[in-house]
Scaffold this motif. Sequence first.
Motif, PDB file in Angstrom:
ATOM      1  N   ASP A 151      27.336 102.371  68.044  1.00 19.97           N
ATOM      2  CA  ASP A 151      26.363 102.998  67.149  1.00 19.97           C
ATOM      3  C   ASP A 151      25.449 103.839  68.038  1.00 19.97           C
ATOM      4  O   ASP A 151      24.675 103.297  68.815  1.00 19.97           O
ATOM      5  CB  ASP A 151      25.609 101.855  66.439  1.00 19.97           C
ATOM      6  CG  ASP A 151      24.502 102.302  65.495  1.00 19.97           C
ATOM      7  OD1 ASP A 151      23.804 103.284  65.793  1.00 19.97           O
ATOM      8  OD2 ASP A 151      24.330 101.628  64.459  1.00 19.97           O
ATOM      9  N   ALA A 168      22.439 108.738  65.997  1.00 19.95           N
ATOM     10  CA  ALA A 168      21.668 108.292  64.825  1.00 19.95           C
ATOM     11  C   ALA A 168      20.323 108.981  64.620  1.00 19.95           C
ATOM     12  O   ALA A 168      19.295 108.303  64.517  1.00 19.95           O
ATOM     13  CB  ALA A 168      21.482 106.775  64.880  1.00 19.95           C
ATOM     14  N   ASN A 181      17.335 110.943  62.607  1.00 26.04           N
ATOM     15  CA  ASN A 181      16.884 110.997  61.224  1.00 26.04           C
ATOM     16  C   ASN A 181      16.996 112.444  60.794  1.00 26.04           C
ATOM     17  O   ASN A 181      16.354 113.316  61.377  1.00 26.04           O
ATOM     18  CB  ASN A 181      15.452 110.504  61.119  1.00 26.04           C
ATOM     19  CG  ASN A 181      15.372 109.032  61.466  1.00 26.04           C
ATOM     20  OD1 ASN A 181      16.337 108.277  61.298  1.00 26.04           O
ATOM     21  ND2 ASN A 181      14.239 108.614  61.987  1.00 26.04           N
ATOM     22  N   HIS A 236      24.995 106.466  62.844  1.00 26.08           N
ATOM     23  CA  HIS A 236      24.246 105.837  61.754  1.00 26.08           C
ATOM     24  C   HIS A 236      23.055 106.737  61.387  1.00 26.08           C
ATOM     25  O   HIS A 236      21.885 106.426  61.651  1.00 26.08           O
ATOM     26  CB  HIS A 236      23.761 104.459  62.222  1.00 26.08           C
ATOM     27  CG  HIS A 236      23.154 103.605  61.160  1.00 26.08           C
ATOM     28  ND1 HIS A 236      23.885 103.023  60.161  1.00 26.08           N
ATOM     29  CD2 HIS A 236      21.867 103.216  60.945  1.00 26.08           C
ATOM     30  CE1 HIS A 236      23.086 102.315  59.382  1.00 26.08           C
ATOM     31  NE2 HIS A 236      21.850 102.427  59.837  1.00 26.08           N
ATOM     32  N   GLU A 239      22.579 105.982  56.613  1.00 26.79           N
ATOM     33  CA  GLU A 239      21.892 104.901  55.891  1.00 26.79           C
ATOM     34  C   GLU A 239      22.196 104.949  54.391  1.00 26.79           C
ATOM     35  O   GLU A 239      22.321 103.912  53.741  1.00 26.79           O
ATOM     36  CB  GLU A 239      20.385 105.000  56.122  1.00 26.79           C
ATOM     37  CG  GLU A 239      19.976 104.684  57.557  1.00 26.79           C
ATOM     38  CD  GLU A 239      18.478 104.868  57.799  1.00 26.79           C
ATOM     39  OE1 GLU A 239      17.744 105.174  56.841  1.00 26.79           O
ATOM     40  OE2 GLU A 239      18.049 104.707  58.958  1.00 26.79           O
ATOM     41  N   TYR A 281      14.715  99.435  56.599  1.00 29.46           N
ATOM     42  CA  TYR A 281      15.605  99.708  57.725  1.00 29.46           C
ATOM     43  C   TYR A 281      16.408  98.438  58.063  1.00 29.46           C
ATOM     44  O   TYR A 281      17.608  98.492  58.353  1.00 29.46           O
ATOM     45  CB  TYR A 281      14.694 100.106  58.889  1.00 29.46           C
ATOM     46  CG  TYR A 281      15.350 100.529  60.180  1.00 29.46           C
ATOM     47  CD1 TYR A 281      16.312 101.533  60.213  1.00 29.46           C
ATOM     48  CD2 TYR A 281      14.960  99.941  61.394  1.00 29.46           C
ATOM     49  CE1 TYR A 281      16.869 101.937  61.422  1.00 29.46           C
ATOM     50  CE2 TYR A 281      15.508 100.345  62.593  1.00 29.46           C
ATOM     51  CZ  TYR A 281      16.460 101.340  62.610  1.00 29.46           C
ATOM     52  OH  TYR A 281      17.008 101.742  63.799  1.00 29.46           O
ATOM     53  N   ASP A 292      20.432  97.735  58.007  1.00 31.66           N
ATOM     54  CA  ASP A 292      21.165  97.317  59.198  1.00 31.66           C
ATOM     55  C   ASP A 292      21.964  96.035  58.944  1.00 31.66           C
ATOM     56  O   ASP A 292      23.043  95.847  59.511  1.00 31.66           O
ATOM     57  CB  ASP A 292      20.213  97.160  60.391  1.00 31.66           C
ATOM     58  CG  ASP A 292      20.394  98.319  61.379  1.00 31.66           C
ATOM     59  OD1 ASP A 292      21.505  98.901  61.416  1.00 31.66           O
ATOM     60  OD2 ASP A 292      19.441  98.637  62.108  1.00 31.66           O
ATOM     61  N   TYR A 335      24.533  98.876  70.008  1.00 33.81           N
ATOM     62  CA  TYR A 335      23.508  99.758  69.451  1.00 33.81           C
ATOM     63  C   TYR A 335      22.826 100.472  70.608  1.00 33.81           C
ATOM     64  O   TYR A 335      22.079  99.847  71.357  1.00 33.81           O
ATOM     65  CB  TYR A 335      22.466  98.948  68.675  1.00 33.81           C
ATOM     66  CG  TYR A 335      23.027  98.237  67.460  1.00 33.81           C
ATOM     67  CD1 TYR A 335      23.626  96.988  67.577  1.00 33.81           C
ATOM     68  CD2 TYR A 335      22.958  98.817  66.199  1.00 33.81           C
ATOM     69  CE1 TYR A 335      24.145  96.338  66.465  1.00 33.81           C
ATOM     70  CE2 TYR A 335      23.464  98.171  65.077  1.00 33.81           C
ATOM     71  CZ  TYR A 335      24.061  96.932  65.222  1.00 33.81           C
ATOM     72  OH  TYR A 335      24.569  96.290  64.118  1.00 33.81           O
ATOM     73  N   VAL A 377      20.151 102.396  71.411  1.00 30.82           N
ATOM     74  CA  VAL A 377      18.888 102.759  70.758  1.00 30.82           C
ATOM     75  C   VAL A 377      17.743 102.469  71.732  1.00 30.82           C
ATOM     76  O   VAL A 377      17.817 101.535  72.525  1.00 30.82           O
ATOM     77  CB  VAL A 377      18.687 101.920  69.470  1.00 30.82           C
ATOM     78  CG1 VAL A 377      17.407 102.343  68.745  1.00 30.82           C
ATOM     79  CG2 VAL A 377      19.883 102.048  68.527  1.00 30.82           C
ATOM     80  N   GLN A 425      12.846  99.519  69.994  1.00 27.44           N
ATOM     81  CA  GLN A 425      13.405  98.773  68.856  1.00 27.44           C
ATOM     82  C   GLN A 425      13.958  97.398  69.251  1.00 27.44           C
ATOM     83  O   GLN A 425      14.716  96.788  68.503  1.00 27.44           O
ATOM     84  CB  GLN A 425      14.481  99.621  68.167  1.00 27.44           C
ATOM     85  CG  GLN A 425      13.885 100.870  67.538  1.00 27.44           C
ATOM     86  CD  GLN A 425      14.798 101.530  66.523  1.00 27.44           C
ATOM     87  OE1 GLN A 425      15.639 100.894  65.905  1.00 27.44           O
ATOM     88  NE2 GLN A 425      14.640 102.828  66.357  1.00 27.44           N
ATOM     89  N   PHE A 428      16.152  94.610  66.862  1.00 30.25           N
ATOM     90  CA  PHE A 428      17.526  94.157  67.102  1.00 30.25           C
ATOM     91  C   PHE A 428      17.597  92.663  67.366  1.00 30.25           C
ATOM     92  O   PHE A 428      18.566  92.013  66.981  1.00 30.25           O
ATOM     93  CB  PHE A 428      18.190  94.990  68.205  1.00 30.25           C
ATOM     94  CG  PHE A 428      18.529  96.368  67.712  1.00 30.25           C
ATOM     95  CD1 PHE A 428      19.501  96.553  66.733  1.00 30.25           C
ATOM     96  CD2 PHE A 428      17.847  97.489  68.165  1.00 30.25           C
ATOM     97  CE1 PHE A 428      19.790  97.812  66.221  1.00 30.25           C
ATOM     98  CE2 PHE A 428      18.131  98.757  67.660  1.00 30.25           C
ATOM     99  CZ  PHE A 428      19.105  98.917  66.693  1.00 30.25           C
TER     100      PHE A 428
HETATM  101  N1  ARG Z   1      17.680 106.440  62.957  1.00 31.15           N
HETATM  102  C1  ARG Z   1      17.097 105.436  63.794  1.00 31.15           C
HETATM  103  C2  ARG Z   1      15.915 106.028  64.535  1.00 31.15           C
HETATM  104  O1  ARG Z   1      15.825 107.224  64.706  1.00 31.15           O
HETATM  105  C3  ARG Z   1      18.066 104.880  64.809  1.00 31.15           C
HETATM  106  C4  ARG Z   1      19.209 104.113  64.206  1.00 31.15           C
HETATM  107  C5  ARG Z   1      19.923 103.256  65.197  1.00 31.15           C
HETATM  108  N2  ARG Z   1      20.985 102.508  64.635  1.00 31.15           N
HETATM  109  C6  ARG Z   1      20.834 101.441  63.840  1.00 31.15           C
HETATM  110  N3  ARG Z   1      21.910 100.873  63.337  1.00 31.15           N
HETATM  111  N4  ARG Z   1      19.658 100.949  63.562  1.00 31.15           N
HETATM  112  O2  ARG Z   1      15.049 105.282  64.950  1.00 31.15           O
END
Ligand code: ARG
Length: 654
Positions: free
Chosen positions: A120, A123, A125, A160, A336, A385, A389, A407, A409, A413, A417
Motif C-alpha cells: 500500500d 495513496a 488525497n 489507496h 477509499e 479513516y 482501513d 503500509y 506511510v 501515522q 497503524f
Molecule cells: N491518504 C492517506 C494520507 O494521505 C494515506 C493512506 C495510507 N494507506 C492506508 N491504507 N491508510 O494520509
Amino acid sequence: MNILEQLRDRFSDPISKLTASPDECLAMIRPSRDARHGDYQANFAMPLAKQQKKLPRDLATEIIAQVDLADLCEEPEVAGPGFINLRLRDDLLINITTELLTDDRLGVERTETPRTVVVDYSAPNVAKPMHVGHLRSTVIGNAIYRLLKFQGHQVISDNHIGDWGTQFGMIIYGYKNFRNDDVYQQNAVAELARLYRLVNQVSGYHAAKSKMPNLEQQLAELESRLAEHRQREEVTPEDKSLKKARKQLNKERETLNEEFASTRASIDAVESSPQLKELAEAHPDIVENARKETAKLHAGDEENNRLWNEFLPACIVALNEVYARLGIEFDKALGESFYNPMLADVVADLQEKELAKESNGAICVFVADNPAPFIIRKADGAFTYATTDLATVKYRIEELNANEILYVVDSRQTEHFRLLFTTAGNWGFDAQFRHVSFGSVLGNDGKPMKTRAGDNIGLESLIDEAIARSRVIVDENDDAKKNGPELDEEERSQVAEAVGIGGIKFADLHHNRESDYKFSWDKMLAQNGDTATYIQYAYARINGIFRKGNEDRDSIRNAGHQLLLSHSSERALALQLVRFPEVVAEAVEDYRPNLLTSFLLEAANTYSAFYNESPVLTAENDDLRYSRLLLCDLTARVLSTGLSLLGIETCERM
Ligand code: ARG
C-alpha cells in the motif's frame, strides 16, 4: 548464491550450542571493510566469550575447529582480540562470478516460500495536486514492490487513494460558491486545485481568527510568568533550579510564538487581499458548511455524488500523469470510496463480536495500553479513516489472499497503524502487517519543505526542475567532450530525464527511511557524490569502453572467455559484484532500500579503482583483455539491475 547466508549457515550449529540467541551472533558475520581483514569477518567471539568466561581468541579458535569451511574459504584466521577473518577461495570466487556472467538474475534465487504481499503506497488525497510530501511513500513503496517481485513473491501494489475524504466537501463547497466556469471547462484539475486552496485558505482564516484571542492570552500569561520568574532569580540567584525552570518557560514561549506567527500568517494572507477578505466575510461558516457537503456526499446526496463522479476522473488523470513521469504503475488503485459500501457492515460486525462499543455517541474500539480509542463511527454517524482501513484489511485478506500487507506511510501515522493491526488481529484477520514508516522531506531551514509562499511544493514542478537542472549538466558534459559532443537533442533530453528523476528517487532512497532529510539539489545531482548520476555515469562509461574497443557486450558474455582474477583490483571488484544477492536479501529483510543504494555506490567505486589499476582495452594480452571486459559487462549489469530495482533508469551514453 548468497555467500553471506552460506557462511552464517555453517556457523549456525556451533553458535546455537553456545547461546540462546544465535541470530544476533550470526548477524555479526559481515563483509569486511578492509581487505586486510579478509573478505568477511566474524566478531561474535568477543560477546560470546564474556558469557562463557573464556578468552575470545580461544573461543574463536574452538568455534572454527567445529566448522567445515574448506570448500568456501581459505584457512580462517583469528586476529586481534578475537576477530575471525574469512577469505574466500579464489577458485570459488571465480566460479561464482563466472556463473553470474550469464545469469539473468545475477545470483538472486527465487524465493522458495513465495508470499502474497500487498504493498500500500503513494495513496495521495486527490483533488489536491500531488506535492513533495507524497514523494517518499511513492518512491520507497515502488522500490519495495520491485524488490519483492524480483525475489519471486506474488506482489500486488495498491494505491489507496484518498478519494472520499473531507477535501471533497471542500471542493464541492468551492465549486458551488466560487467556481470560474471558463477555467473549469478548459482545465478542470487546475480549477479544482484552485478551489481547494481557496476553501482551505478561507477555512484556515476563520479557524485562525477564532484561535487568536486564546493564543494572545496564553502568550500574555507566559510573559508575566517569565517576568515573575526573573524577579525570583534576582532575589535568590543561588537557586540553580530556577534557571532550569526559566529555560523551560522560554522554550514554551518559543513554541507558542511559532504558533502565533503561523496563525497570524493565515490571517494576514487573507486580510492583505481586499478581495479575499470580502469573500471570507461573506462565508463565515465555511468550515461547517464544507463539512456538511462531505456528510451529504457520504449520505448519498444526488447532486454531491454527481459532482464527485464528475471531479474524480479528472483528478485520477492528473495523478496518472505524475506516475507516468516517474515510471510507476499500480496493479490496483482501490481508493477509499471503493470501501464505502462495506463500512456499515464492518461496524456492525465489530459491535456484534463485542470488539467495539458506544462511547459518548461514537462507536469505538478500545485497545489495551492505548489511551485513545480507535473510532470507527463518529457521534454524527460518519465513518472514519479507521473504518475504511479495517474494511481494506478484510478485502485484501479475503479477496486478494494477502498473507502480508505493507503500509508505506509516514511516521506520523504510527499510532493509527498500531491500532489498526491490533484491531484487525482481534477481529480474526491474520496476516503479517507492517507499517513501513518514513520521515519527512525538509527544506534548507530544517522545516518541512514548502514554497516561499508557504504552499507545499508540487510534485510536477519538482520533477520539472530536476530535469531542467540535469539538462544543464548533461549539456555541459557533452559539450566538453574531447572529441566534440556525442548526443543529439533527443538523447540529451532522455539522459536529463533519467538523471533528474533518478536523482530525486536515489536521494530519497539513500537516506535511512526513518530519518528526515534535507532536500538539496546540489547534493542530489552531484556527479561525484552519493548520487544516482554517479552510478549512471559508471554504467555509461562501461558502455563507452565497449564502443571504443569495438566489442559487443552480448557476444563477449557468451563467447566462453575465461575469467581471471590475477590483480587485486579485479578480485576486489568480483567480490563486490557477487555480493549482489546478499544485499538484495538484506534490503528486503527490513524494507531498507538504502542498503542497496549504498551497495551500488560501493560497486561503482570499486569499479573505478579497478579501472584505474587494470587497463582493459590496452591490457597486456587478449586473455586479460577479455577477462576484464567480462568484469566490465558484469559490473554494468549489476549497476543497471540494481538501479532498476529502485525504479531508476540507465542510459547507454551520457
Ligand atoms: N491518504 C492517506 C494520507 O494521505 C494515506 C493512506 C495510507 N494507506 C492506508 N491504507 N491508510 O494520509
